[in-house]
Each structure stands twice: as structure tokens, then as C-alpha cells.
Design an enzyme around this catalytic site. Structure first.
Site, short mmCIF file in Angstrom:
data_model
loop_
_atom_site.label_atom_id
_atom_site.label_comp_id
_atom_site.label_asym_id
_atom_site.label_seq_id
_atom_site.Cartn_x
_atom_site.Cartn_y
_atom_site.Cartn_z
N HIS A 66 -87.03 74.61 39.93
CA HIS A 66 -86.94 76.42 40.15
C HIS A 66 -87.06 77.13 41.49
CE1 HIS A 66 -89.04 75.22 35.64
NE2 HIS A 66 -87.79 75.62 35.74
N HIS A 67 -86.79 76.39 42.26
CA HIS A 67 -86.81 77.26 43.67
C HIS A 67 -85.94 78.07 44.06
CE1 HIS A 67 -83.08 74.65 44.27
NE2 HIS A 67 -82.54 75.22 45.69
N ARG A 68 -84.87 78.16 43.32
CA ARG A 68 -84.35 79.70 42.49
C ARG A 68 -83.61 79.85 41.32
NH1 ARG A 68 -80.22 80.96 47.77
NH2 ARG A 68 -81.54 80.57 49.64
N LYS A 72 -79.21 77.12 35.82
CA LYS A 72 -77.85 77.30 36.18
C LYS A 72 -77.81 75.71 35.74
CE LYS A 72 -73.92 79.74 35.40
NZ LYS A 72 -73.97 79.17 34.20
N LYS A 96 -75.81 70.18 43.94
CA LYS A 96 -74.44 70.72 43.50
C LYS A 96 -74.79 72.77 43.26
CE LYS A 96 -71.96 69.37 40.15
NZ LYS A 96 -71.51 69.95 38.38
N ASP A 101 -73.56 77.07 48.16
CA ASP A 101 -75.02 78.14 48.82
C ASP A 101 -74.59 79.42 47.24
OD1 ASP A 101 -75.86 77.77 51.32
OD2 ASP A 101 -73.78 78.09 52.21
N LYS A 108 -79.30 70.81 32.99
CA LYS A 108 -77.89 70.63 32.53
C LYS A 108 -78.54 71.00 30.62
CE LYS A 108 -73.75 69.12 32.69
NZ LYS A 108 -73.58 69.55 33.95
N SER A 368 -68.90 80.74 37.99
CA SER A 368 -69.91 81.04 37.14
C SER A 368 -70.39 81.69 37.86
CB SER A 368 -70.31 79.59 36.65
OG SER A 368 -69.89 78.74 35.34
N1 GLU Z 1 -70.35 71.66 33.63
C1 GLU Z 1 -70.67 72.29 34.42
C2 GLU Z 1 -71.01 71.28 35.65
O1 GLU Z 1 -71.20 70.28 36.27
C3 GLU Z 1 -70.21 73.92 35.07
C4 GLU Z 1 -71.74 74.16 35.29
C5 GLU Z 1 -71.80 76.03 35.24
O2 GLU Z 1 -70.55 77.07 35.46
O3 GLU Z 1 -73.30 76.53 35.18
O4 GLU Z 1 -71.04 72.04 36.81
#
Ligand code: GLU
Length: 477
Positions: A66-68, A72, A96, A101, A108, A368
Site C-alpha cells: 500500500h505504499h502507493r 494494481k 514491476k 515508474d 493480484k 493500464s
Molecule cells: N496482468 C498483467 C500483469 O501481470 C497486467 C496487470 C495490470 O495491467 O494491472 O502485469
């Protein structure tokens, strides 16, 4: 051909990679433990009526950091889903995002089903119910946690998620930002579907442009003319293949899928092969001079002779048991976690260049991020400036014509005097991101004496960026 049996789990591999990088970050143990830990794990069991039966579905959403915010990461539909796997994938998402950045924490989701065994209506029911569970616990929202496609899901599922979220959040003007990877005509963005594969291509192209690394491998500089084998022709594998062939001049010599594998030293036209698979449901029977391997021998593709091997399927493919047989000099991790930590040691010892997942497949989440920005700004990229740019270029050409007395042909004028469309801007932003991130991690590898591989460098980069965020928040003074 040996089977990719693995002794180290995916989650343990990710943690081993973290620990290998940690001493090079200069951060203290408390902070490292905070960065490493999964912040929230939501485990769900919900019933869904399938035909005349009720099935209890097992599902997860993990928010690693939760640092940002928002957090996602994609949602995976697969029979192999389990809590550890989703935790490993969420953890990778944090690193990632930091590397490229993109200002998100990692997350996930996973639903333990084989999506190919269900009818469309049934999948819709499962997806909507899963989303409802996320809404109930505040595990989804444009400022909270934003899912996306992953293995076994795509724009169709994202549309169902969006629609379900919207039904619970009447009046939320930013609701479209609750999920990315949506269909383009439903608040999605041009270029998202191809993004991960395109990012893989940009990343590999940069790696092949590094003179020192290519010299060490005994390969020519540049991606053009290199041979490539791809394991997995899903979304990521197929776009990596078509873009590498069309824009990079790469020769695809081998392909592996669930039903078997193909090899042809003279090259396989990836467009033709994808069409054959779409028509027949299999890569087998393609002909065109390919040697065929049946289902029981499908992993042979990992051991084919080639310059670049691209595992684009699932985790734990190159392991302690088969790594010694891998002939590729460059391994581009398009999938998440395709190499276990014990498999990696064998590959690095024999001098292979591994371009790691947490950098190489970050193109998906990068685009994304662009989609999320588009949703929050409520406007398509390029809408304001396209015509203005076009007019400026036209005026420039008019001026050149006037000064030189020469006329620029219509075709040339159209080529030069073009305002950017959304897809042009998305591709350009993605290319810039992948090149920039590669340069950052390669610089760390070159500067830090004991950082000998790109994965460790990528982990160092991610951990330092996350550490700096936590320090700024005053959590760890
Ligand atoms: N599922 C993709 C990944 O592993 C995309 C994640 C996303 O776009 O939030 O990077």
C-alpha cells in the site's frame, strides 16, 4: 527432454530473488521486511449455480503493498490458482510498477476455475459474483484497487467487472477507473491488448542493443535476424511473436503450446501459424516444413536451438531439473515467474542473459496506467492536439515549399503532417517507458560490482524506490 519439475515454489523463488538483492539496497532490515510482506490477503469462497448444481468457487485478491494507491494487478482464471501463487504474483506487481515508474502498489486476483470448461453465461455469473465480493470488502475502486486481465481473462471479463462495480456505485464519476483492460468502446484504451507483447519486444530490442552484453554472448548487436522460440501463444506470446517478426526482423523458429510444439530452423511465419490455430484449434498439422512434437513432448520447445527463448505461459517452466538443457543465450521472461531460483542459478552459471519478468512484461501495467489516467481525465489521448499538430506541420511544409521552390508530394506530406492518434501516443509512451526502465536497471548492474545479473538489478531498483516512498511517509524515519 526432461520435465520442468520444481523444488522451489514460485513464492519462495520471488522471496529468494528479493533476499539476493536486499544487501545491495542499503536499506535496514525493518524497512526490507515491510517492503517484502503482503499487506492484505482476501480469501473468498462463494457459491455459483452451474446447470442444476451449486459449485463453491475458491478465489483470492491479494494487495501486496500500500505504499502507493491504488493497488494494481490482473485477475487470473486458472485451475492452478492458490493463495501462495496469488501472493507471489501480487508481490511481483509491486516491483514491476516501481521499475517502470507507474505509481501503484501491487495486487493480484485469482479464481480457481478452468475458464475453458464454462459457458460464457456461467463465466459472467462467476465474474460478477467475484466482483460483488470485492465491492463488499472495499477491495476494488479507482482509488483503492484496480484489477486488469491476466491468464484466462480479457476485455470481456473486465467489462463485466466494470458494469458490476458501476451498479454498486451510482454517481461515481470515476467508476470507469475501477478496472483496466476494458474493451476500447467501453472506456478502454487503444493498444492495451497488445501492450504486454509490445513491451516484451521493446525490452528485448534494448537488451540486444547492448554491445557489452552481446559481445559476451558472442551475438551480433541488434535484434534483427535473431532466432526466437516462444512458449505459449496466448495474448502475450502471440503479440510478442508478431511484433518481433514484423517490426524487429526476428526469425521465429519454434513454438510450444498445450497441444504440442513446432520447430523449423528456416523460420515459421507467425501470422500464418496463428491463423492455422484459430481455424483448427491446434498448432499441430501446420506443415510448412516444421518438425512436430505431440502433447507429451510439448516442453521440448524450451530446449530448442535459438538465440532468444521467450517463455510466455505460466510460472515454473525453467527449473533445477531442465535448466541444464536450455540452449538459448537470451531468455526473455514474458510470463510471470517462468524461471525458479534454482533453475536460474544453472542458467546464469553458464552465462545466459536473463531479461527478467518484473521489467520485461511490465508493458501491460504501463498501458493500464494510461487507461486509468484516460478514465480519470474523461478524455481520449490526442483529442486536443491532433488537429493543431497537423496544421502546424502543414504550415511548416508550406513554408519549406515557398523557400525552396520545390513541391512536397501528397504521400510525403501525409506521412510528415500527421497528428498523433491515441494508439500512436500509447505506443510512444510504452516505448519510452521500456527503454528508460531498461537503462535504469542496466546502469545499476554496471555500477554495483556485485550485482551481476539484470534480475538482481531490477529488484534493487524496485526495492530502493519503494523504500524511498516509505521513508518519505515517515513510517521508517
Ligand atoms: N496482468 C498483467 C500483469 O501481470 C497486467 C496487470 C495490470 O495491467 O494491472 O502485469
Amino acid at each position: 527432454m526432461s520435465d520442468p519439475k520444481f523444488n522451489v515454489s514460485f513464492y519462495d523463488s520471488v522471496q529468494n530473488f528479493f533476499e539476493r538483492a536486499a544487501p545491495h539496497t542499503g536499506l535496514h532490515r525493518g524497512l526490507l521486511e515491510q517492503i517484502k510482506a503482503c499487506n492484505a490477503v482476501y480469501q473468498i469462497r462463494f457459491p455459483v449455480q452451474i446447470g442444476n448444481e451449486y459449485k463453491v468457487i475458491e478465489a483470492y485478491r491479494v494487495q501486496h503493498s500500500h505504499h502507493r494507491l491504488p493497488t494494481k494487478g490482473g485477475i487470473r482464471f486458472s485451475n492452478h490458482v492458490n493463495q501462495e501463487e496469488v501472493m507471489a504474483l501480487a508481490t511481483l506487481m509491486s516491483y514491476k510498477c516501481a521499475i517502470v515508474d507507474v505509481p501503484f502498489g501491487g495486487a493480484k486476483g485469482g479464481v480457481k476455475i478452468n475458464p475453458w470448461e464454462y459457458k460464457e453465461k456461467e463465466l459472467e455469473k462467476i465474474t460478477r459474483r467475484y466482483t460483488t465480493e470485492l465491492v463488499r470488502r472495499n477491495f476494488i475502486g479507482p482509488a483503492i484497487d484496480v484489477p486488469a486481465p491476466d491468464y484466462g481473462t480479457g476485455p470481456r471479463e473486465m467489462a463485466w467487472i466494470y458494469d458490476t462495480y458501476r451498479a454498486f456505485n451510482e454517481g461515481d464519476i470515476d467508476a470507469a477507473g475501477c478496472v483496466t483492460g476494458k474493451p476500447v468502446n467501453l472506456n478502454g484504451i487503444q493498444g492495451r491488448t497488445e501492450a504486454t507483447g509490445r513491451g516484451v519486444f521493446y525490452g528485448l530490442r534494448e537488451a540486444c542493443n547492448n554491445k557489452t552484453d552481446m559481445k559476451k554472448l558472442g551475438l551480433a548487436v541488434g535484434i534483427g535476424g535473431k532466432t526466437m522460440v516462444i512458449q505459449g501463444l496466448g495474448n502475450v506470446g502471440s503479440y510478442t511473436g508478431t511484433i518481433s517478426q514484423d517490426e524487429g526482423g526476428v526469425k521465429i523458429v519454434g513454438v510450444g503450446e498445450a497441444e504440442g510444439a513446432l520447430y523449423n530452423a528456416n523460420g515459421i511465419d507467425i501470422h500464418k501459424l496463428l491463423k492455422h490455430r484459430a481455424d483448427t484449434g491446434s498448432i499441430l498439422g501446420f506443415g510448412e516444413g516444421c518438425t512436430e512434437y505431440d502433447k507429451s513432448e510439448r516442453n521440448a520447445c524450451l530446449e530448442f536451438e535459438c538465440d532468444i527463448l521467450v517463455p510466455a505461459a505460466l510460472e515454473n517452466q525453467l527449473t533445477g531439473s531442465n535448466a541444464k538443457n536450455i540452449k538459448a543465450k537470451i531468455i526473455g521472461e514474458a510470463a510471470n515467474g517462468p524461471i525458479t531460483s534454482d533453475g536460474e542459478k544453472i542458467l546464469l552459471d553458464r552465462g545466459a542473459l536473463i531479461v527478467p519478468d518484473l521489467f520485461l512484461n511490465a508493458g501491460g501495467v504501463t498501458v493500464s496506467y494510461f487507461e486509468w489516467l484516460k478514465n480519470l481525465s474523461h478524455m481520449r489521448f490526442g483529442r486536443m492536439e491532433k488537429r493543431f499538430d497537423q496544421q502546424t506541420y502543414n504550415r511548416l511544409i508550406d513554408m519549406v515549399e515557398e523557400k525552396t521552390g520545390k513541391t512536397v508530394g501528397d504521400k510525403e506530406r501525409m506521412f510528415v503532417a500527421r497528428g498523433a492518434d491515441e494508439v500512436d501516443l500509447v505506443r510512444s509512451g510504452l516505448e519510452e517507458t521500456m527503454i528508460g526502465a531498461y537503462q535504469q536497471i542496466r546502469e545499476i548492474q554496471g555500477r554495483k560490482r556485485n550485482v551481476k545479473d539484470l534480475r538482481t538489478a531490477a529488484f534493487v531498483s524496485a526495492i530502493q524506490k519503494m523504500g524511498s516512498d516509505y521513508e518519505k511517509m515517515g513510517v521508517f524515519p
